[in-house]
Scaffold this active site. Structure first.
Site, PDB file in Angstrom:
ATOM      1  N   ARG A   1      41.596  27.076  39.470  1.00  0.00           N
ATOM      2  CA  ARG A   1      41.840  27.881  40.679  1.00  0.00           C
ATOM      3  C   ARG A   1      40.786  27.617  41.747  1.00  0.00           C
ATOM      4  O   ARG A   1      39.605  27.493  41.479  1.00  0.00           O
ATOM      5  CB  ARG A   1      41.818  29.375  40.335  1.00  0.00           C
ATOM      6  CG  ARG A   1      41.804  30.242  41.609  1.00  0.00           C
ATOM      7  CD  ARG A   1      42.264  31.646  41.379  1.00  0.00           C
ATOM      8  NE  ARG A   1      41.404  32.389  40.489  1.00  0.00           N
ATOM      9  CZ  ARG A   1      41.682  33.626  40.061  1.00  0.00           C
ATOM     10  NH1 ARG A   1      42.789  34.224  40.464  1.00  0.00           N
ATOM     11  NH2 ARG A   1      40.862  34.225  39.240  1.00  0.00           N
TER      12      ARG A   1
ATOM     13  N   ARG B   1      36.351  37.716  30.886  1.00  0.00           N
ATOM     14  CA  ARG B   1      37.308  38.484  31.690  1.00  0.00           C
ATOM     15  C   ARG B   1      38.600  38.731  30.925  1.00  0.00           C
ATOM     16  O   ARG B   1      39.205  39.793  31.080  1.00  0.00           O
ATOM     17  CB  ARG B   1      37.567  37.766  33.022  1.00  0.00           C
ATOM     18  CG  ARG B   1      36.340  37.847  33.928  1.00  0.00           C
ATOM     19  CD  ARG B   1      36.386  36.853  35.044  1.00  0.00           C
ATOM     20  NE  ARG B   1      37.487  37.092  35.946  1.00  0.00           N
ATOM     21  CZ  ARG B   1      37.978  36.176  36.773  1.00  0.00           C
ATOM     22  NH1 ARG B   1      37.479  34.957  36.793  1.00  0.00           N
ATOM     23  NH2 ARG B   1      38.968  36.491  37.561  1.00  0.00           N
TER      24      ARG B   1
ATOM     25  N   LYS C   1      48.915  37.192  40.348  1.00  0.00           N
ATOM     26  CA  LYS C   1      49.000  38.396  41.190  1.00  0.00           C
ATOM     27  C   LYS C   1      48.726  38.071  42.657  1.00  0.00           C
ATOM     28  O   LYS C   1      49.496  38.424  43.542  1.00  0.00           O
ATOM     29  CB  LYS C   1      47.999  39.468  40.709  1.00  0.00           C
ATOM     30  CG  LYS C   1      48.222  39.938  39.282  1.00  0.00           C
ATOM     31  CD  LYS C   1      47.251  41.039  38.878  1.00  0.00           C
ATOM     32  CE  LYS C   1      45.799  40.621  38.824  1.00  0.00           C
ATOM     33  NZ  LYS C   1      45.489  39.566  37.824  1.00  0.00           N
TER      34      LYS C   1
ATOM     35  N   ARG D   1      35.516  30.114  42.829  1.00  0.00           N
ATOM     36  CA  ARG D   1      34.762  31.346  42.590  1.00  0.00           C
ATOM     37  C   ARG D   1      33.792  31.152  41.426  1.00  0.00           C
ATOM     38  O   ARG D   1      34.124  30.505  40.447  1.00  0.00           O
ATOM     39  CB  ARG D   1      35.731  32.483  42.240  1.00  0.00           C
ATOM     40  CG  ARG D   1      36.414  33.079  43.445  1.00  0.00           C
ATOM     41  CD  ARG D   1      37.608  33.936  43.094  1.00  0.00           C
ATOM     42  NE  ARG D   1      37.419  34.835  41.960  1.00  0.00           N
ATOM     43  CZ  ARG D   1      38.352  35.677  41.507  1.00  0.00           C
ATOM     44  NH1 ARG D   1      39.534  35.732  42.114  1.00  0.00           N
ATOM     45  NH2 ARG D   1      38.131  36.451  40.480  1.00  0.00           N
TER      46      ARG D   1
ATOM     47  N   ARG E   1      42.691  49.171  37.294  1.00  0.00           N
ATOM     48  CA  ARG E   1      42.342  48.250  36.218  1.00  0.00           C
ATOM     49  C   ARG E   1      41.837  48.980  34.990  1.00  0.00           C
ATOM     50  O   ARG E   1      41.511  48.348  33.988  1.00  0.00           O
ATOM     51  CB  ARG E   1      41.256  47.319  36.722  1.00  0.00           C
ATOM     52  CG  ARG E   1      41.688  45.863  36.787  1.00  0.00           C
ATOM     53  CD  ARG E   1      40.488  45.105  37.254  1.00  0.00           C
ATOM     54  NE  ARG E   1      40.554  43.698  37.182  1.00  0.00           N
ATOM     55  CZ  ARG E   1      40.862  42.910  38.196  1.00  0.00           C
ATOM     56  NH1 ARG E   1      41.276  43.417  39.329  1.00  0.00           N
ATOM     57  NH2 ARG E   1      40.769  41.617  38.060  1.00  0.00           N
TER      58      ARG E   1
HETATM   59  P1  ADP Z   1      41.623  38.151  39.208  1.00  0.00           P
HETATM   60  O1  ADP Z   1      42.267  37.522  40.409  1.00  0.00           O
HETATM   61  O2  ADP Z   1      41.160  37.150  38.243  1.00  0.00           O
HETATM   62  O3  ADP Z   1      42.500  39.165  38.557  1.00  0.00           O
HETATM   63  P2  ADP Z   1      40.056  39.813  41.003  1.00  0.00           P
HETATM   64  O4  ADP Z   1      39.795  39.018  42.212  1.00  0.00           O
HETATM   65  O5  ADP Z   1      41.126  40.830  41.055  1.00  0.00           O
HETATM   66  O6  ADP Z   1      40.286  38.841  39.745  1.00  0.00           O
HETATM   67  O7  ADP Z   1      38.703  40.539  40.563  1.00  0.00           O
HETATM   68  C1  ADP Z   1      37.473  39.863  40.479  1.00  0.00           C
HETATM   69  C2  ADP Z   1      36.421  40.811  39.937  1.00  0.00           C
HETATM   70  O8  ADP Z   1      36.262  41.930  40.830  1.00  0.00           O
HETATM   71  C3  ADP Z   1      36.745  41.442  38.586  1.00  0.00           C
HETATM   72  O9  ADP Z   1      36.375  40.602  37.501  1.00  0.00           O
HETATM   73  C4  ADP Z   1      35.896  42.718  38.647  1.00  0.00           C
HETATM   74  O10 ADP Z   1      34.519  42.435  38.416  1.00  0.00           O
HETATM   75  C5  ADP Z   1      36.029  43.117  40.121  1.00  0.00           C
HETATM   76  N1  ADP Z   1      37.174  44.049  40.321  1.00  0.00           N
HETATM   77  C6  ADP Z   1      38.274  43.812  41.077  1.00  0.00           C
HETATM   78  N2  ADP Z   1      39.098  44.873  41.059  1.00  0.00           N
HETATM   79  C7  ADP Z   1      38.509  45.810  40.263  1.00  0.00           C
HETATM   80  C8  ADP Z   1      38.873  47.118  39.837  1.00  0.00           C
HETATM   81  N3  ADP Z   1      40.024  47.704  40.212  1.00  0.00           N
HETATM   82  N4  ADP Z   1      38.020  47.773  38.995  1.00  0.00           N
HETATM   83  C9  ADP Z   1      36.857  47.215  38.618  1.00  0.00           C
HETATM   84  N5  ADP Z   1      36.461  45.993  38.981  1.00  0.00           N
HETATM   85  C10 ADP Z   1      37.269  45.283  39.801  1.00  0.00           C
HETATM   86  P1  ADP Z   2      45.536  36.374  39.722  1.00  0.00           P
HETATM   87  O1  ADP Z   2      45.416  36.966  41.105  1.00  0.00           O
HETATM   88  O2  ADP Z   2      46.512  37.123  38.872  1.00  0.00           O
HETATM   89  O3  ADP Z   2      44.222  36.195  39.048  1.00  0.00           O
HETATM   90  P2  ADP Z   2      46.265  33.875  41.103  1.00  0.00           P
HETATM   91  O4  ADP Z   2      47.432  34.209  41.955  1.00  0.00           O
HETATM   92  O5  ADP Z   2      44.955  33.698  41.769  1.00  0.00           O
HETATM   93  O6  ADP Z   2      46.168  34.916  39.865  1.00  0.00           O
HETATM   94  O7  ADP Z   2      46.644  32.542  40.301  1.00  0.00           O
HETATM   95  C1  ADP Z   2      45.728  31.935  39.393  1.00  0.00           C
HETATM   96  C2  ADP Z   2      45.843  30.415  39.495  1.00  0.00           C
HETATM   97  O8  ADP Z   2      47.099  29.981  38.980  1.00  0.00           O
HETATM   98  C3  ADP Z   2      45.758  29.885  40.910  1.00  0.00           C
HETATM   99  O9  ADP Z   2      45.081  28.643  40.884  1.00  0.00           O
HETATM  100  C4  ADP Z   2      47.207  29.702  41.323  1.00  0.00           C
HETATM  101  O10 ADP Z   2      47.368  28.661  42.272  1.00  0.00           O
HETATM  102  C5  ADP Z   2      47.880  29.348  39.992  1.00  0.00           C
HETATM  103  N1  ADP Z   2      49.250  29.877  39.864  1.00  0.00           N
HETATM  104  C6  ADP Z   2      49.763  31.017  40.391  1.00  0.00           C
HETATM  105  N2  ADP Z   2      51.057  31.178  40.052  1.00  0.00           N
HETATM  106  C7  ADP Z   2      51.377  30.109  39.261  1.00  0.00           C
HETATM  107  C8  ADP Z   2      52.583  29.693  38.584  1.00  0.00           C
HETATM  108  N3  ADP Z   2      53.712  30.424  38.622  1.00  0.00           N
HETATM  109  N4  ADP Z   2      52.522  28.549  37.870  1.00  0.00           N
HETATM  110  C9  ADP Z   2      51.381  27.816  37.803  1.00  0.00           C
HETATM  111  N5  ADP Z   2      50.220  28.148  38.422  1.00  0.00           N
HETATM  112  C10 ADP Z   2      50.217  29.281  39.143  1.00  0.00           C
END
Ligand code: ADP
Ligand code: ADP
Ligand code: ZN
Length: 213
Positions: free
Chosen positions: A127, A171, A13, A160, A88
């Site tokens: 990541r 998660r 994302k 992170r 979410r």
């Molecule tokens: P990821 O990239 O793995 O999807 P995020 O950076 O979006 O993770 O979120 C990290 C953490 O921040 C989540 O595990 C949660 O604790 C909190 N968080 C982010 N967005 C939301 C939301 N919309 N509702 C509740 N918690 C959230």
């Molecule tokens: P999210 O926001 O959904 O948690 P991220 O964009 O942070 O996901 O991506 C999670 C990890 O996977 C990061 O280390 C990123 O560099 C890697 N990644 C993202 N897109 C791809 C892809 N298409 N193929 C392989 N690795 C990816």
């Protein structure tokens, strides 16, 4: 254009959001980034959010909804925005839909980035993100040009706390229980678009652009 990005942790994302925001000139609103910035600054919101984030749990809905609704009410969101990591929970989605409806607005696209769980774990464990601008990297797949330094802004690239294996598993469970029901919630709205997130980053972006036009 109002876009929501849905998908499990590690689906890509954040990676796609940076590219979409640039191409379509809409602000990228990541609730995770907002919470991390608050944690870093030690604000009251940050102190509360941290308790949940370090355990891999969702921050309570009441701390999230107003925050996002205030953010999208800012002037830079007048022509649309990209929500990354919100909503979410079904509660957040309903609250947000009611908020939009009252203004005569609606979401245009919900992009559901789909990736199988066995592919997600290595993405999450490897990541790294920029502490300053939030851009995601990966130790093996997408390392920054200079180790530890963001290509875009020169910020520090770090791991992170919640990307360690134990928390990551939590998660995934939280995603299945609380976030995956949103797929059903948005099905039937005609706005849900499944995107194959298992492909390479460029191909995924291509699929998204083909859809958004
Ligand atoms: P990821 O990239 O793995 O999807 P995020 O950076 O979006 O993770 O979120 C990290 C953490 O921040 C989540 O595990 C949660 O604790 C909190 N968080 C982010 N967005 C939301 C939301 N919309 N509702 C509740 N918690 C959230
Ligand atoms: P999210 O926001 O959904 O948690 P991220 O964009 O942070 O996901 O991506 C999670 C990890 O996977 C990061 O280390 C990123 O560099 C890697 N990644 C993202 N897109 C791809 C892809 N298409 N193929 C392989 N690795 C990816
Ligand atoms: Zn950066």
């Amino acid at each position: 254009m109002r876009i929501v990005l849905l998908g499990p942790p590690g689906a890509g994302k954040g990676t796609q959001a940076v590219r979409i925001a640039e191409k379509y000139a809409v602000p990228h609103i990541s609730t995770g980034d907002i919470f991390r910035a608050n944690v870093k600054e030690g604000t009251p919101l940050g102190l509360k959010a941290k308790e949940y984030m370090t355990k891999g749990l969702l921050v309570p809905d009441e701390l999230v909804c107003d925050l996002v609704e205030d953010r999208v009410s800012k002037e830079d969101c007048a022509n649309g925005y990209l929500l990354d990591g919100f909503p979410r929970t079904v509660f957040q989605a309903e609250h947000f839909d009611a908020f939009l409806k009252a203004k005569g607005e609606e979401i245009d696209y919900v992009l559901d980035i789909e990736v199988a769980e066995e592919q997600l774990l290595p993405r999450m464990i490897g990541r790294r993100v920029c502490r300053n601008c939030g851009k995601p990297y990966h130790v093996d797949f997408f390392p920054p040009k200079v180790e530890g330094v963001c290509d875009v802004c020169g910020g520090e690239v770090y791991q992170r706390d919640d990307d360690r294996e134990e928390t990551v598993k939590n998660r995934f469970r939280v995603y299945q229980e609380q976030t995956a029901p949103l797929i059903e919630y948005y099905t039937g709205s005609g706005k849900l678009a499944p995107i194959d997130g298992a492909k390479g980053q460029d191909e995924v972006f291509g699929e998204i652009c083909a859809l958004l036009g």
